[in-house]
Design an enzyme around this catalytic site. Structure first.
Site, PDB file in Angstrom:
ATOM      1  N   ALA A  95      11.825  14.987   0.635  1.00 56.29           N
ATOM      2  CA  ALA A  95      12.005  15.842   1.809  1.00 56.29           C
ATOM      3  C   ALA A  95      13.155  15.231   2.602  1.00 56.29           C
ATOM      4  CB  ALA A  95      10.725  15.841   2.642  1.00 56.29           C
ATOM      5  N   HIS A 108       7.965   3.473   0.135  1.00 57.46           N
ATOM      6  CA  HIS A 108       9.146   3.442   1.000  1.00 57.46           C
ATOM      7  C   HIS A 108       9.292   2.039   1.578  1.00 57.46           C
ATOM      8  CE1 HIS A 108       7.360   7.525   1.161  1.00 57.46           C
ATOM      9  NE2 HIS A 108       8.609   7.959   1.195  1.00 57.46           N
ATOM     10  N   SER A 147       7.537  13.742  -0.173  1.00 55.83           N
ATOM     11  CA  SER A 147       6.538  14.082   0.851  1.00 55.83           C
ATOM     12  C   SER A 147       6.083  15.527   0.723  1.00 55.83           C
ATOM     13  CB  SER A 147       7.129  13.894   2.249  1.00 55.83           C
ATOM     14  OG  SER A 147       7.186  12.542   2.569  1.00 55.83           O
ATOM     15  N   TYR A 172      10.120   1.361   4.548  1.00 57.74           N
ATOM     16  CA  TYR A 172       9.594   1.296   5.926  1.00 57.74           C
ATOM     17  C   TYR A 172       8.097   1.013   5.966  1.00 57.74           C
ATOM     18  CZ  TYR A 172       8.063   6.185   5.297  1.00 57.74           C
ATOM     19  OH  TYR A 172       7.463   7.326   4.830  1.00 57.74           O
ATOM     20  N   GLU A 173       7.407   1.167   4.814  1.00 59.89           N
ATOM     21  CA  GLU A 173       5.976   0.827   4.768  1.00 59.89           C
ATOM     22  C   GLU A 173       5.789  -0.690   4.752  1.00 59.89           C
ATOM     23  OE1 GLU A 173       3.577   3.403   1.889  1.00 59.89           O
ATOM     24  OE2 GLU A 173       5.634   3.989   1.397  1.00 59.89           O
ATOM     25  N   ASN A 205      13.798  20.262   7.524  1.00 56.16           N
ATOM     26  CA  ASN A 205      14.128  20.412   8.952  1.00 56.16           C
ATOM     27  C   ASN A 205      15.642  20.269   9.086  1.00 56.16           C
ATOM     28  OD1 ASN A 205      13.254  17.525   8.203  1.00 56.16           O
ATOM     29  ND2 ASN A 205      14.450  17.176  10.036  1.00 56.16           N
ATOM     30  N   HIS A 257       1.377  11.513   0.394  1.00 57.52           N
ATOM     31  CA  HIS A 257       1.623  10.719  -0.820  1.00 57.52           C
ATOM     32  C   HIS A 257       0.275  10.186  -1.307  1.00 57.52           C
ATOM     33  CE1 HIS A 257       6.101  10.496  -0.532  1.00 57.52           C
ATOM     34  NE2 HIS A 257       5.833  10.766   0.733  1.00 57.52           N
ATOM     35  N   HIS A 316       6.856  14.583  11.172  1.00 61.55           N
ATOM     36  CA  HIS A 316       6.350  14.551   9.793  1.00 61.55           C
ATOM     37  C   HIS A 316       5.445  15.752   9.498  1.00 61.55           C
ATOM     38  CE1 HIS A 316       5.719  12.693   5.935  1.00 61.55           C
ATOM     39  NE2 HIS A 316       4.423  12.536   6.111  1.00 61.55           N
ATOM     40  N   MET A 321      14.696   9.066   3.732  1.00 61.44           N
ATOM     41  CA  MET A 321      14.272   7.659   3.806  1.00 61.44           C
ATOM     42  C   MET A 321      13.831   7.109   2.447  1.00 61.44           C
ATOM     43  SD  MET A 321      11.917   7.996   7.216  1.00 61.44           S
ATOM     44  CE  MET A 321      12.409   9.050   8.591  1.00 61.44           C
ATOM     45  N   SER A 322      14.305   7.699   1.355  1.00 62.24           N
ATOM     46  CA  SER A 322      13.804   7.252   0.049  1.00 62.24           C
ATOM     47  C   SER A 322      14.832   7.486  -1.056  1.00 62.24           C
ATOM     48  CB  SER A 322      12.525   8.035  -0.295  1.00 62.24           C
ATOM     49  OG  SER A 322      12.844   9.389  -0.594  1.00 62.24           O
TER      50      SER A 322
END
Ligand SMILES: O=P(O)(O)O[C@@H]1C[C@H](O)[C@@H](CO)O1
Length: 293
Positions: A120, A90, A37, A92-93, A247, A68, A261, A223-224
């Site tokens: 990230a 991802h 990201s 989640y997509e 973060n 992306h 995000h 998440m990846s």
């Protein structure tokens, strides 16, 4: 060609995409880089670039997340032939894990030897700061532990063995070269090493979940990357993983911090240049050590 979603990364489908790209790319890439990201600008600094939109490549999925772009960029970085994914997929997509990892098998069929995954991530280790670069030493896959693995289903031996080892997923030689690069560039004050934990997303973690992941030994959460790494190791690619700590994971109920995000993208963009320098320097070293590594 029509196929069930879980068959997207079958040998024949991957080969069609690889053959299409081989016919159009100027050089065979040795290194593939997945841009996390906000880190896609790395692809813009390649020399002798040729870019292909995902929508034009046979069987390639589409990217839907901001930060992306959705292009595959071929070119050279510090003399090394590379291909960059400017945008990853991802789960989640809504993508299956075979779709998420499809490009990795295409890279393998293109002759790629080394995969560099970047992402990230939220920092769980209390010593980490926003903006730190963490080389991934190991991962914890909440997917895998929960029964979701990209290698689930029939195994095709043309890609790899049924039961691949993962205790050596992140190669020590590449990690050492990356650390050396950070030292030579004067980046050690913001360079770390640690364990990346994959959670499904797209929601960020609760405070209790962050505490749990920290207690499990994770230094960063994202998440990846993990499905890509598993598929890369299955087909014998050497892997380096790099997380940018965008973060700090929220650990206290009195904290006013909220993961979002926009902040992730803002910090990624701020550190993108340092990460470019680091990867470029590392690739120069890989060129020098072609015969020994
Ligand atoms: O593709 P990466 O892992 O870099 O992206 C992270 C995880 C989510 O996609 C997003 C959350 O802000 O950033």
């Amino acid at each position: 060609m029509a196929y069930a979603e879980e068959d997207r990364n079958s040998y024949e489908v991957c080969k069609e995409a690889a053959d299409w790209l081989r016919a159009r790319a100027a050089r065979r890439p040795r290194i593939a880089i997945v841009c996390g990201s906000g880190l896609g600008a790395l692809a813009d600094v390649l020399d002798s670039r040729t870019a292909f939109l995902y929508e034009d490549i046979p069987h390639f999925p589409r990217s839907s997340v901001s930060g992306h772009v959705g292009r595959l960029v071929f070119g050279e970085l510090n003399g090394q032939p590379c291909v960059c994914m400017q945008g990853r997929f991802h789960s989640y997509e809504g993508h299956s894990l075979s779709t998420v990892t499809f490009p990795i098998r295409v890279f393998f069929l293109l002759g790629v030897e080394i995969l560099i995954v970047t992402n990230a991530a939220g920092g769980l280790n209390p010593h980490f700061q926003v903006g730190d670069i963490m080389f991934i030493r190991d991962h914890i896959s909440l997917f895998g532990l929960g029964g979701q693995n990209p290698l689930r289903g029939p195994n095709d031996e043309r890609f790899g063995v049924r039961f691949p080892c993962m205790s050596d997923a992140y190669e020590q030689d590449l990690l050492s070269l990356a650390m050396e690069s950070a030292q030579e560039l004067g980046f050690l004050s913001f360079t770390r090493e640690g364990v990346y934990c994959l959670q499904a997303g797209p929601s960020y973690e609760t405070i209790a979940e962050c505490r749990l992941l920290q207690a499990l030994g994770a230094d960063a959460v994202g998440m990846s990357s993990v499905p890509e790494v598993i598929v890369a190791r299955h087909c014998g690619l050497r892997v380096l993983g790099i997380s940018l700590i965008t973060n700090k994971a929220v650990m206290s109920y009195s904290s006013q911090e909220k993961a979002n995000h926009e902040e992730v993208l803002r910090v990624s963009v701020l550190r993108a240049e340092a990460l470019q320098k680091l990867i470029s320097h590392l690739l120069g070293k890989l060129g020098e050590s072609t015969n020994s590594l």
